[in-house]
Design a protein around this motif. Structure first.
Motif, PDB file in Angstrom:
ATOM      1  N   ARG A 175       0.858  -1.187   0.000  1.00  0.00           N
ATOM      2  CA  ARG A 175       0.000   0.000   0.000  1.00  0.00           C
ATOM      3  C   ARG A 175       0.894   1.237   0.000  1.00  0.00           C
ATOM      4  O   ARG A 175       1.793   1.351   0.823  1.00  0.00           O
ATOM      5  N   HIS A 213      -4.284   6.684  -0.074  1.00  0.00           N
ATOM      6  CA  HIS A 213      -3.790   5.602  -0.930  1.00  0.00           C
ATOM      7  C   HIS A 213      -4.205   5.950  -2.359  1.00  0.00           C
ATOM      8  O   HIS A 213      -5.227   5.479  -2.867  1.00  0.00           O
ATOM      9  N   GLU A 216      -0.864   3.213  -7.293  1.00  0.00           N
ATOM     10  CA  GLU A 216      -0.444   1.832  -7.098  1.00  0.00           C
ATOM     11  C   GLU A 216       0.861   1.772  -6.316  1.00  0.00           C
ATOM     12  O   GLU A 216       1.799   2.536  -6.586  1.00  0.00           O
ATOM     13  N   ASN A 253      -7.184  -5.016 -10.209  1.00  0.00           N
ATOM     14  CA  ASN A 253      -6.282  -4.613  -9.122  1.00  0.00           C
ATOM     15  C   ASN A 253      -7.043  -4.151  -7.880  1.00  0.00           C
ATOM     16  O   ASN A 253      -6.587  -3.282  -7.137  1.00  0.00           O
ATOM     17  N   LYS A 254      -8.209  -4.721  -7.655  1.00  0.00           N
ATOM     18  CA  LYS A 254      -9.002  -4.374  -6.478  1.00  0.00           C
ATOM     19  C   LYS A 254      -8.262  -4.801  -5.213  1.00  0.00           C
ATOM     20  O   LYS A 254      -7.760  -5.910  -5.113  1.00  0.00           O
ATOM     21  N   GLU A 255      -8.220  -3.910  -4.261  1.00  0.00           N
ATOM     22  CA  GLU A 255      -7.442  -4.169  -3.053  1.00  0.00           C
ATOM     23  C   GLU A 255      -8.062  -5.285  -2.221  1.00  0.00           C
ATOM     24  O   GLU A 255      -9.268  -5.314  -1.972  1.00  0.00           O
ATOM     25  N   PHE A 260      -2.451  -7.763  -1.440  1.00  0.00           N
ATOM     26  CA  PHE A 260      -1.831  -6.572  -0.866  1.00  0.00           C
ATOM     27  C   PHE A 260      -1.300  -6.866   0.543  1.00  0.00           C
ATOM     28  O   PHE A 260      -1.979  -7.538   1.329  1.00  0.00           O
TER      29      PHE A 260
END
Length: 288
Positions: A175, A213, A216, A253-255, A260
């Protein structure tokens, strides 16, 4: 040499003992770069870190154990005299940290004409060249501070990649939390104060995690699994990934907490000299 190198190293000395830091340099700049690095390495810790050196690196026995020196230690009362003082190269040696400078004959602009050309050109090359020497490699910007939860960077990466209850992922993303450094705060001491100010204040920390945040983060990857080490994406091919290991990059790219690294593990603070969001800046109250 990145202008935030000294601040970047401060935190890695605390929380990444035993690590190796690889720097790519266009060969025409090698002599100048080595000269600058050597001059920094032979400076006294008390000169580089006049406030925090005497607080954080004061215990030789603690340094030699190569355990985590928590960021909270920055909040202790500074000593009037730093005993024993040492040079930065001596401190790195005690903590088992190495710096490897790799000259590259061709400048990045020959491959990619962009502000990030050096990242996207040199990082995959270095990963391919040195993958056999390491179990895990990661990319971090020179103007980031790595802030831990409760373990060293190596412990976190080992648990994620190789432990029985690990994620079974080829790579992970950090993150990236933005913190704009205003010109009046652009000094080693003020930048270190910024990281401590944020990490020591639960309200500010919570606000930054939820609102700052903005881009990326960078990656860590198993060296036996990556096809191309692409700064923000550990690209893989099926033939390169060992049995039982998965790509893990989430759709869009969903957290998520599998791919992550969690806030409780490690966070990158991006200490930029350019503003992306006014409220994501050093020394602001969460309500500002």
């Amino acid at each position: 040499v990145h202008f935030r190198l000294v601040e970047n190293l401060f935190h890695l000395i605390r929380n990444a003992p035993g690590s190796t830091h690889i720097m790519a340099v266009v060969d025409g700049q090698l002599n100048r770069t080595v000269s600058r690095i050597l001059s920094i390495l032979h400076m006294q810790v008390s000169e580089l870190y006049p406030k925090y050196g005497s607080i954080v690196f004061d215990n030789i026995a603690e340094l030699k154990r190569k355990d985590l020196i928590p960021v909270s230690k920055m909040g202790r009362t500074p000593k009037s005299k730093f005993t024993p003082d040492m040079t930065l190269i001596e401190l790195l040696h005690i903590r088992g940290i190495k710096i490897r400078i790799v000259p590259i004959a061709t400048p990045a602009i020959a491959f990619e004409r962009s502000v990030c050309g050096g990242q996207y050109t040199f990082a995959p090359y270095l990963a391919a060249r040195y993958a056999a020497d390491y179990q895990v490699m990661m990319f971090i910007d020179g103007d980031t501070a790595m802030i831990e939860g409760s373990q060293t960077l190596q412990q976190v990466l080992w648990n994620r990649f190789f432990s029985r209850n690990g994620s079974k992922c080829a790579g992970h993303r950090l993150r990236l939390i933005e913190q704009y450094v205003k010109p009046e705060f652009d000094s080693v001491q003020k930048v270190l104060e910024c990281t401590h100010d944020l990490s020591a204040d639960p309200e500010k920390w919570k606000y930054a995690m939820e609102n700052c945040h903005l881009k990326e983060g960078h990656i860590a990857a198993r060296t036996d699994s990556i096809y191309a080490f692409s700064v923000h994406h550990p690209d893989t091919l099926t033939a390169y990934v060992p049995r039982g290991i998965e790509d893990c990059i989430s759709h869009g790219n969903k957290e998520n907490d599998r791919y992550f690294l969690k806030e409780s593990e490690f966070v990158q603070l991006h200490l930029r000299d350019r503003e992306r969001k006014p409220e994501c800046a050093c020394f602001l109250n969460a309500s500002q």
